[in-house]
Scaffold this motif. Structure first.
Motif, PDB file in Angstrom:
ATOM      1  N   GLN A  20     -10.122 -19.048   3.810  1.00 12.46           N
ATOM      2  CA  GLN A  20      -8.962 -19.441   4.607  1.00 12.46           C
ATOM      3  C   GLN A  20      -8.540 -20.866   4.282  1.00 12.46           C
ATOM      4  O   GLN A  20      -7.347 -21.178   4.162  1.00 12.46           O
ATOM      5  N   ASP A  66      -2.415 -16.710   7.994  1.00  8.70           N
ATOM      6  CA  ASP A  66      -2.130 -15.899   9.184  1.00  8.70           C
ATOM      7  C   ASP A  66      -0.986 -14.922   8.976  1.00  8.70           C
ATOM      8  O   ASP A  66      -0.656 -14.154   9.885  1.00  8.70           O
ATOM      9  N   GLU A 122       0.910 -11.575   7.537  1.00 10.01           N
ATOM     10  CA  GLU A 122       0.414 -10.194   7.585  1.00 10.01           C
ATOM     11  C   GLU A 122      -0.364  -9.792   6.332  1.00 10.01           C
ATOM     12  O   GLU A 122      -1.446  -9.207   6.421  1.00 10.01           O
ATOM     13  N   LEU A 158      -4.010 -11.529   6.231  1.00 15.58           N
ATOM     14  CA  LEU A 158      -4.893 -11.570   7.400  1.00 15.58           C
ATOM     15  C   LEU A 158      -6.323 -11.153   7.061  1.00 15.58           C
ATOM     16  O   LEU A 158      -7.288 -11.765   7.516  1.00 15.58           O
TER      17      LEU A 158
END
Length: 289
Positions: free
Chosen positions: A111, A122, A124, A127
């Motif tokens: 991340q 974050d 779609e 994710l």
């Protein structure tokens, strides 16, 4: 493309390569003298020229002493003394270092990487990417928790009657370059001459997987597979050739799409007998199979 191997070159590769240690010392710095050298008093009547001469002699002696000590340290200190691993290579992970813990840490790290390259972790499409990446990397480096003896699993059998070359060729391998953590993929050819023992053919491919599923350089990977086979069955001779394409040369850097890297390692009669070695290379270069 066909693999063309120069037997003369193989001889050269198999000879021990002498190693040298080069020590670079930065001279000319006035603060390299020890406090002991600076603390030695000089007689008041010594002229400035004599003082400079004595100081220069001391400097040269101290520099020579330092070089000798550095050379001694370089030759006696084990190169792996500062190497640390998450766990011992070839052994399963401890319960404390569970896969769930590693997944959590790697997911968090991914991340951060996504943010650093300008992405939004974050959104779609990303994710679940960090977790997928972590699982994929753990699989691609799963060889760290395996050893050859675990995948061989006693599949070594007596075979006194067979004294000819056994070759398994075109085994797919997929590994990761330890310098850039980018893939290199290709094929491996393995041959050996039994000395009373044979190994299950699928185990040769599994041994290749154990060592390729680690961060690697192709030269070491070639040698490690040879070492594992020698230890498992003590053959009269063994040879391994790897042909691969390195994505660190394709996707970045020189960006040479068609470049292939070929490495080889031969031991025993493959090394000492030119005719046996030539037979091995002729088999792996043949178009059949």
């Amino acid at each position: 493309p066909h693999l063309h191997v120069s037997h003369h070159r193989i001889h050269q590769f198999d000879k021990p390569i002498p190693t040298t240690t080069t020590i670079v010392h930065c001279e000319g710095s006035s603060n390299t003298m020890s406090s002991e050298a600076n603390s030695v008093p000089l007689a008041a009547e010594v002229s400035s020229e004599s003082t400079l001469s004595i100081k220069n002699d001391r400097d040269e002696e101290l520099e020579a002493s330092k070089k000798r000590k550095l050379a001694s340290d370089a030759s006696t200190s084990p190169s792996s003394s500062s190497t640390e691993y998450c766990h011992k290579v070839g052994e399963p992970d401890s319960e404390a270092d569970s896969e769930a813990d590693k997944l959590a840490q790697m997911t968090s790290a991914c991340q951060t990487i996504l943010k650093c390259i300008g992405e939004d972790p974050d959104r779609e499409g990303l994710l679940k990417t960090p977790e997928r990446w972590a699982k994929a990397l753990l699989f691609m480096t799963s060889g760290y928790s395996l050893g050859p003896e675990q995948v061989i699993n006693d599949a070594v059998f007596s075979a006194d009657s067979h004294k000819e070359i056994v070759v398994v060729k075109n085994i797919d391998i997929h590994s990761m370059c330890e310098h850039h953590m980018l893939p290199f993929t290709g094929v491996i050819h393995v041959g050996y001459i039994p000395n009373g023992k044979i190994i299950g053919l699928s185990k040769i491919a599994r041994i290749a997987d154990v060592f390729s599923r680690r961060l690697q350089v192709q030269e070491r990977l070639t040698r490690e597979i040879v070492d594992a086979l020698e230890e498992a069955i003590q053959p009269m001779g063994v040879g391994v050739v790897i042909e691969s394409s390195h994505f660190c040369m394709v996707m970045r850097g020189v960006q040479k799409v068609g470049a292939k890297t070929v490495t080889s390692c031969v031991r025993g009669v493959f090394q000492s007998n030119a005719k046996t070695r030539a037979e091995f290379f002729n088999i792996i270069n043949s178009k059949s199979g």
